[in-house]
Scaffold this active site. Sequence first.
Site, PDB file in Angstrom:
ATOM      1  N   ASP A  38      40.640  34.811  32.955  1.00  0.00           N
ATOM      2  CA  ASP A  38      41.140  36.550  33.255  1.00  0.00           C
ATOM      3  C   ASP A  38      42.271  37.122  32.003  1.00  0.00           C
ATOM      4  O   ASP A  38      43.033  36.477  31.479  1.00  0.00           O
ATOM      5  CB  ASP A  38      41.799  36.241  34.809  1.00  0.00           C
ATOM      6  CG  ASP A  38      41.065  37.768  36.165  1.00  0.00           C
ATOM      7  OD1 ASP A  38      40.702  37.144  37.002  1.00  0.00           O
ATOM      8  OD2 ASP A  38      42.506  38.322  35.501  1.00  0.00           O
ATOM      9  N   TYR A 146      27.805  52.636  36.782  1.00  0.00           N
ATOM     10  CA  TYR A 146      28.080  51.141  37.106  1.00  0.00           C
ATOM     11  C   TYR A 146      27.019  50.670  37.237  1.00  0.00           C
ATOM     12  O   TYR A 146      26.376  49.541  37.416  1.00  0.00           O
ATOM     13  CB  TYR A 146      29.784  51.332  38.387  1.00  0.00           C
ATOM     14  CG  TYR A 146      29.445  49.690  39.379  1.00  0.00           C
ATOM     15  CD1 TYR A 146      30.421  49.140  38.731  1.00  0.00           C
ATOM     16  CD2 TYR A 146      29.018  49.970  40.640  1.00  0.00           C
ATOM     17  CE1 TYR A 146      30.519  47.736  39.344  1.00  0.00           C
ATOM     18  CE2 TYR A 146      28.957  48.488  41.227  1.00  0.00           C
ATOM     19  CZ  TYR A 146      29.738  47.473  41.072  1.00  0.00           C
ATOM     20  OH  TYR A 146      29.981  46.359  40.962  1.00  0.00           O
ATOM     21  N   ALA A 179      32.218  44.589  49.089  1.00  0.00           N
ATOM     22  CA  ALA A 179      32.867  42.578  49.551  1.00  0.00           C
ATOM     23  C   ALA A 179      34.694  43.791  49.972  1.00  0.00           C
ATOM     24  O   ALA A 179      35.145  44.900  49.093  1.00  0.00           O
ATOM     25  CB  ALA A 179      33.787  42.418  48.646  1.00  0.00           C
ATOM     26  N   THR A 181      37.701  42.809  48.583  1.00  0.00           N
ATOM     27  CA  THR A 181      39.009  42.047  47.719  1.00  0.00           C
ATOM     28  C   THR A 181      39.730  43.527  47.548  1.00  0.00           C
ATOM     29  O   THR A 181      39.771  44.475  47.789  1.00  0.00           O
ATOM     30  CB  THR A 181      37.617  42.519  46.586  1.00  0.00           C
ATOM     31  OG1 THR A 181      37.262  43.696  46.005  1.00  0.00           O
ATOM     32  CG2 THR A 181      35.986  41.427  47.101  1.00  0.00           C
TER      33      THR A 181
HETATM   34  P1  NAD Z   1      38.589  42.275  41.372  1.00  0.00           P
HETATM   35  O1  NAD Z   1      39.186  43.111  40.668  1.00  0.00           O
HETATM   36  O2  NAD Z   1      39.718  41.597  42.713  1.00  0.00           O
HETATM   37  O3  NAD Z   1      38.240  41.290  40.905  1.00  0.00           O
HETATM   38  C1  NAD Z   1      38.052  41.179  39.347  1.00  0.00           C
HETATM   39  C2  NAD Z   1      39.109  39.987  38.006  1.00  0.00           C
HETATM   40  O4  NAD Z   1      38.301  39.906  36.919  1.00  0.00           O
HETATM   41  C3  NAD Z   1      40.041  40.711  38.232  1.00  0.00           C
HETATM   42  O5  NAD Z   1      41.260  39.408  38.314  1.00  0.00           O
HETATM   43  C4  NAD Z   1      40.713  41.099  36.192  1.00  0.00           C
HETATM   44  O6  NAD Z   1      41.685  40.782  36.101  1.00  0.00           O
HETATM   45  C5  NAD Z   1      39.053  40.288  36.064  1.00  0.00           C
HETATM   46  N1  NAD Z   1      38.732  40.811  35.027  1.00  0.00           N
HETATM   47  C6  NAD Z   1      38.410  42.434  34.950  1.00  0.00           C
HETATM   48  N2  NAD Z   1      38.238  42.774  33.811  1.00  0.00           N
HETATM   49  C7  NAD Z   1      38.598  41.993  32.857  1.00  0.00           C
HETATM   50  C8  NAD Z   1      38.050  41.309  31.203  1.00  0.00           C
HETATM   51  N3  NAD Z   1      37.764  42.331  30.552  1.00  0.00           N
HETATM   52  N4  NAD Z   1      38.296  39.778  31.329  1.00  0.00           N
HETATM   53  C9  NAD Z   1      38.588  39.084  31.648  1.00  0.00           C
HETATM   54  N5  NAD Z   1      38.761  39.490  32.736  1.00  0.00           N
HETATM   55  C10 NAD Z   1      38.263  40.628  33.949  1.00  0.00           C
HETATM   56  O7  NAD Z   1      37.452  42.561  41.597  1.00  0.00           O
HETATM   57  P2  NAD Z   1      36.091  42.007  42.817  1.00  0.00           P
HETATM   58  O8  NAD Z   1      35.770  42.876  44.040  1.00  0.00           O
HETATM   59  O9  NAD Z   1      36.009  40.791  42.766  1.00  0.00           O
HETATM   60  O10 NAD Z   1      34.478  42.054  41.826  1.00  0.00           O
HETATM   61  C11 NAD Z   1      34.709  40.838  41.343  1.00  0.00           C
HETATM   62  C12 NAD Z   1      33.026  40.914  40.615  1.00  0.00           C
HETATM   63  O11 NAD Z   1      32.009  41.346  41.604  1.00  0.00           O
HETATM   64  C13 NAD Z   1      32.977  42.488  39.064  1.00  0.00           C
HETATM   65  O12 NAD Z   1      31.701  42.326  38.290  1.00  0.00           O
HETATM   66  C14 NAD Z   1      31.884  43.675  40.194  1.00  0.00           C
HETATM   67  O13 NAD Z   1      31.020  44.519  39.972  1.00  0.00           O
HETATM   68  C15 NAD Z   1      31.604  42.605  41.124  1.00  0.00           C
HETATM   69  N6  NAD Z   1      31.631  43.287  42.780  1.00  0.00           N
HETATM   70  C16 NAD Z   1      31.900  43.659  43.638  1.00  0.00           C
HETATM   71  C17 NAD Z   1      31.914  44.461  44.999  1.00  0.00           C
HETATM   72  C18 NAD Z   1      32.557  45.118  45.856  1.00  0.00           C
HETATM   73  O14 NAD Z   1      32.180  45.455  46.205  1.00  0.00           O
HETATM   74  N7  NAD Z   1      34.148  44.288  45.744  1.00  0.00           N
HETATM   75  C19 NAD Z   1      29.986  44.612  44.872  1.00  0.00           C
HETATM   76  C20 NAD Z   1      29.702  44.311  43.836  1.00  0.00           C
HETATM   77  C21 NAD Z   1      29.419  42.824  43.221  1.00  0.00           C
END
Ligand code: NAD
Length: 251
Positions: A38, A146, A179, A181
């Site tokens: 991360d 996205y 989600a 988050t």
């Molecule tokens: P979040 O922002 O809470 O967590 C993302 C994590 O990824 C963070 O710890 C961040 O530091 C890390 N990160 C970001 N860019 C990075 C990089 N270049 N290198 C290493 N680490 C990196 O996000 P989340 O909501 O938990 O989302 C996680 C995944 O789920 C993403 O791929 C997102 O597209 C996908 N997603 C999220 C949702 C939602 O509603 N939250 C829905 C569908 C898909």
Amino acid sequence: MSPALDGLVAVVTGGASGIGAAVAERLGAEGARIAVLDLRPEDAAPGIFAVAANIAQEDSVNTAIEDVFEHFGRIDILINNAGIGAQGDIADNPDEEWARVLNINVTGIARVTRAALPHLRRSPAAAIVNTSSIAATAGLPQRALYSASKGAVLALTRAMAADHLHEGIRVNCVSPGTADTPWVGRLLDSADDPAAERAALEARQPHGRLVNPGEIAEAVLYLASPGAGSTTGVSLAVDGGMDALRLRPRS
Ligand code: NAD
């Protein structure tokens, strides 16, 4: 009975927050030893082996995977979860932003997988789980870039599954709805009326609420487990029915 992932090592990108953190916790509870990659390893849960890595940069990824292998001596499971958001219609983002987002959300998966592949090939239970999104299959407003990135993750998942089946590596993805988050928290905080925005997002999902990251972690656990040995190339929706259902209004 021993836990499902006993003896296996799992790498979780983006495992310091949100969905990735829930996945790291859940796989760990099933006996896997966890390495988080991360940008902010300091945010990972206490006691987790967390490595600073930027999946947008090849050197950073290669060094981090080497660190994981040096620490644990094997890599069996790769969860390609790190990703970033992008807002706007097709005209709203300049080329530089398209390149930045695709570099993280799509090429990032290629980069981390490439580095981990020699280790996965030696595993008796190799599995990769990518994080796609409902945005890959449903047209959502103001999410052009996205959605393109997550559609690519879905297509990439199937292509990877085809390429690596004969090596004993299964590749699947989860496709979450919206989600609860920190990421979505930040989006809500920036809205003019956060409560109304949250209500609109909840109402968009047929089960009437946001998805819990723990629910996504359960789906990832299944796909990553040796028990899913005949499951490869699939997308498992965790979206409260948003992709598959067409409900009538309830009277
Ligand atoms: P979040 O922002 O809470 O967590 C993302 C994590 O990824 C963070 O710890 C961040 O530091 C890390 N990160 C970001 N860019 C990075 C990089 N270049 N290198 C290493 N680490 C990196 O996000 P989340 O909501 O938990 O989302 C996680 C995944 O789920 C993403 O791929 C997102 O597209 C996908 N997603 C999220 C949702 C939602 O509603 N939250 C829905 C569908 C898909």
